[in-house]
Design a protein around this motif. Structure first.
Motif, mmCIF file in Angstrom:
data_model
loop_
_atom_site.group_PDB
_atom_site.id
_atom_site.type_symbol
_atom_site.label_atom_id
_atom_site.label_comp_id
_atom_site.label_asym_id
_atom_site.label_seq_id
_atom_site.Cartn_x
_atom_site.Cartn_y
_atom_site.Cartn_z
ATOM 1 N N VAL A 144 -12.191 -2.256 14.559
ATOM 2 C CA VAL A 144 -11.272 -1.290 13.948
ATOM 3 C C VAL A 144 -11.895 0.087 13.751
ATOM 4 N N ALA A 145 -13.133 0.246 14.146
ATOM 5 C CA ALA A 145 -13.867 1.491 13.874
ATOM 6 C C ALA A 145 -13.122 2.722 14.357
ATOM 7 N N ASP A 146 -12.480 2.648 15.512
ATOM 8 C CA ASP A 146 -11.787 3.823 16.039
ATOM 9 C C ASP A 146 -10.515 4.154 15.263
ATOM 10 N N GLN A 147 -10.067 3.249 14.390
ATOM 11 C CA GLN A 147 -8.885 3.491 13.575
ATOM 12 C C GLN A 147 -9.223 3.923 12.148
ATOM 13 N N LEU A 148 -10.505 3.906 11.820
ATOM 14 C CA LEU A 148 -10.945 4.289 10.478
ATOM 15 C C LEU A 148 -11.345 5.758 10.451
ATOM 16 N N ASP A 149 -11.199 6.374 9.285
ATOM 17 C CA ASP A 149 -11.607 7.765 9.123
ATOM 18 C C ASP A 149 -13.041 7.881 8.624
ATOM 19 N N GLY A 150 -13.615 6.761 8.217
ATOM 20 C CA GLY A 150 -14.974 6.745 7.719
ATOM 21 C C GLY A 150 -15.368 5.338 7.335
ATOM 22 N N PHE A 151 -16.627 5.172 6.951
ATOM 23 C CA PHE A 151 -17.133 3.854 6.617
ATOM 24 C C PHE A 151 -18.135 3.976 5.482
ATOM 25 N N LEU A 152 -18.051 3.063 4.535
ATOM 26 C CA LEU A 152 -18.956 3.011 3.399
ATOM 27 C C LEU A 152 -19.656 1.660 3.438
ATOM 28 N N HIS A 153 -20.976 1.698 3.567
ATOM 29 C CA HIS A 153 -21.750 0.460 3.706
ATOM 30 C C HIS A 153 -22.049 -0.135 2.331
ATOM 31 N N LEU A 155 -10.845 4.459 4.677
ATOM 32 C CA LEU A 155 -12.287 4.252 4.728
ATOM 33 C C LEU A 155 -12.556 2.755 4.750
ATOM 34 N N GLY A 156 -13.254 2.285 5.751
ATOM 35 C CA GLY A 156 -13.662 0.891 5.791
ATOM 36 C C GLY A 156 -14.900 0.706 4.940
ATOM 37 N N CYS A 157 -15.092 -0.502 4.450
ATOM 38 C CA CYS A 157 -16.335 -0.799 3.739
ATOM 39 C C CYS A 157 -16.696 -2.261 3.950
ATOM 40 N N SER A 158 -17.972 -2.487 4.104
ATOM 41 C CA SER A 158 -18.493 -3.832 4.308
ATOM 42 C C SER A 158 -20.010 -3.781 4.251
ATOM 43 N N GLY A 159 -20.592 -4.928 3.989
ATOM 44 C CA GLY A 159 -22.037 -5.038 4.056
ATOM 45 C C GLY A 159 -22.497 -5.269 5.489
ATOM 46 N N HIS A 160 -21.542 -5.465 6.381
ATOM 47 C CA HIS A 160 -21.840 -5.773 7.782
ATOM 48 C C HIS A 160 -21.077 -4.793 8.665
ATOM 49 N N ALA A 209 0.837 -1.201 0.000
ATOM 50 C CA ALA A 209 0.000 0.000 0.000
ATOM 51 C C ALA A 209 0.874 1.253 0.000
ATOM 52 N N ALA A 210 1.902 1.264 0.813
ATOM 53 C CA ALA A 210 2.791 2.422 0.897
ATOM 54 C C ALA A 210 3.499 2.680 -0.430
ATOM 55 N N ALA A 211 3.833 1.616 -1.145
ATOM 56 C CA ALA A 211 4.500 1.770 -2.443
ATOM 57 C C ALA A 211 3.606 2.504 -3.440
ATOM 58 N N PHE A 212 2.297 2.360 -3.314
ATOM 59 C CA PHE A 212 1.347 3.044 -4.194
ATOM 60 C C PHE A 212 1.181 4.514 -3.814
ATOM 61 N N MET A 213 1.475 4.858 -2.565
ATOM 62 C CA MET A 213 1.338 6.217 -2.030
ATOM 63 C C MET A 213 -0.083 6.771 -2.185
ATOM 64 N N PRO A 214 -1.073 6.083 -1.622
ATOM 65 C CA PRO A 214 -2.462 6.526 -1.785
ATOM 66 C C PRO A 214 -2.809 7.729 -0.915
ATOM 67 N N ASP A 215 -3.738 8.516 -1.426
ATOM 68 C CA ASP A 215 -4.344 9.564 -0.606
ATOM 69 C C ASP A 215 -5.425 8.940 0.268
ATOM 70 N N VAL A 216 -6.117 7.965 -0.322
ATOM 71 C CA VAL A 216 -7.241 7.300 0.343
ATOM 72 C C VAL A 216 -7.101 5.797 0.143
ATOM 73 N N VAL A 217 -7.357 5.035 1.207
ATOM 74 C CA VAL A 217 -7.462 3.579 1.122
ATOM 75 C C VAL A 217 -8.918 3.220 1.385
ATOM 76 N N LEU A 218 -9.480 2.442 0.475
ATOM 77 C CA LEU A 218 -10.822 1.888 0.651
ATOM 78 C C LEU A 218 -10.614 0.432 1.032
ATOM 79 N N LEU A 219 -10.890 0.101 2.279
ATOM 80 C CA LEU A 219 -10.528 -1.190 2.860
ATOM 81 C C LEU A 219 -11.749 -2.036 3.191
ATOM 82 N N ASP A 220 -11.828 -3.194 2.550
ATOM 83 C CA ASP A 220 -12.872 -4.157 2.899
ATOM 84 C C ASP A 220 -12.573 -4.676 4.301
ATOM 85 N N ILE A 221 -13.580 -4.743 5.132
ATOM 86 C CA ILE A 221 -13.399 -5.167 6.515
ATOM 87 C C ILE A 221 -13.367 -6.688 6.647
ATOM 88 N N VAL A 222 -14.038 -7.393 5.756
ATOM 89 C CA VAL A 222 -14.111 -8.855 5.841
ATOM 90 C C VAL A 222 -13.279 -9.459 4.713
#
Length: 138
Positions: free
Chosen positions: A101-110, A89-94, A52-65
């Motif tokens: 990990v909620a306290d370590q995320l900057d946001g969540f996308l359902h 940003l975390g994302c999951s259907g659940h 991930a660091a090699a890509f140097m992202p501004d935003v990571v969209l991370l599946d939680i499961v």
């Protein structure tokens, strides 16, 4: 004089190749530079964070499961010095599964989300990334 901006860089970390390709297509169509990592059960949190660091992202969209330990992965992403200002940003259907990990995320996308929700979330995250921290003077 015209100001030139780098395109927003978004990294999708999701083991679902069909969904991550759809996300990449949506973001790319909006002029966002996007790439995906698809961790397997044998991936370590440190190796995924390094990639991930090699890509140097501004935003990571991370599946939680995923097959990789998401709690350790988020900790590794947060600990990596090259990802210090990256918005995660975390994302999951659940959403309840994000509790660890909620306290370590900057946001969540359902999930499921549509293209508009995705782009809005990523663009809002980019604004969050550029906002000066409380310790910085204006």
């Amino acid at each position: 004089m015209e100001t030139k901006y780098e395109p927003l860089r978004v990294l999708v970390i999701d083991d679902d190749s069909t969904l991550s390709e759809a996300i990449l297509d949506t973001l790319s169509a909006r002029g966002i530079f996007a790439s995906a990592l698809r961790p397997t059960a044998s991936a370590t949190a440190a190796s995924v964070a390094g990639a991930a660091a090699a890509f140097m992202p501004d935003v990571v969209l991370l599946d939680i499961v995923m097959p990789v330990d998401t709690v350790r992965l988020v900790a590794a992403l947060r600990a990596h010095p090259k990802l210090a200002s990256t918005v995660i940003l975390g994302c999951s259907g659940h959403s309840v599964l994000a509790d660890g990990v909620a306290d370590q995320l900057d946001g969540f996308l359902h999930k499921p989300f549509d293209a508009t929700e995705l782009v809005e979330a990523v663009e809002e995250a980019a604004v969050l990334r550029k906002r000066p921290s409380a310790s910085q003077s204006p």
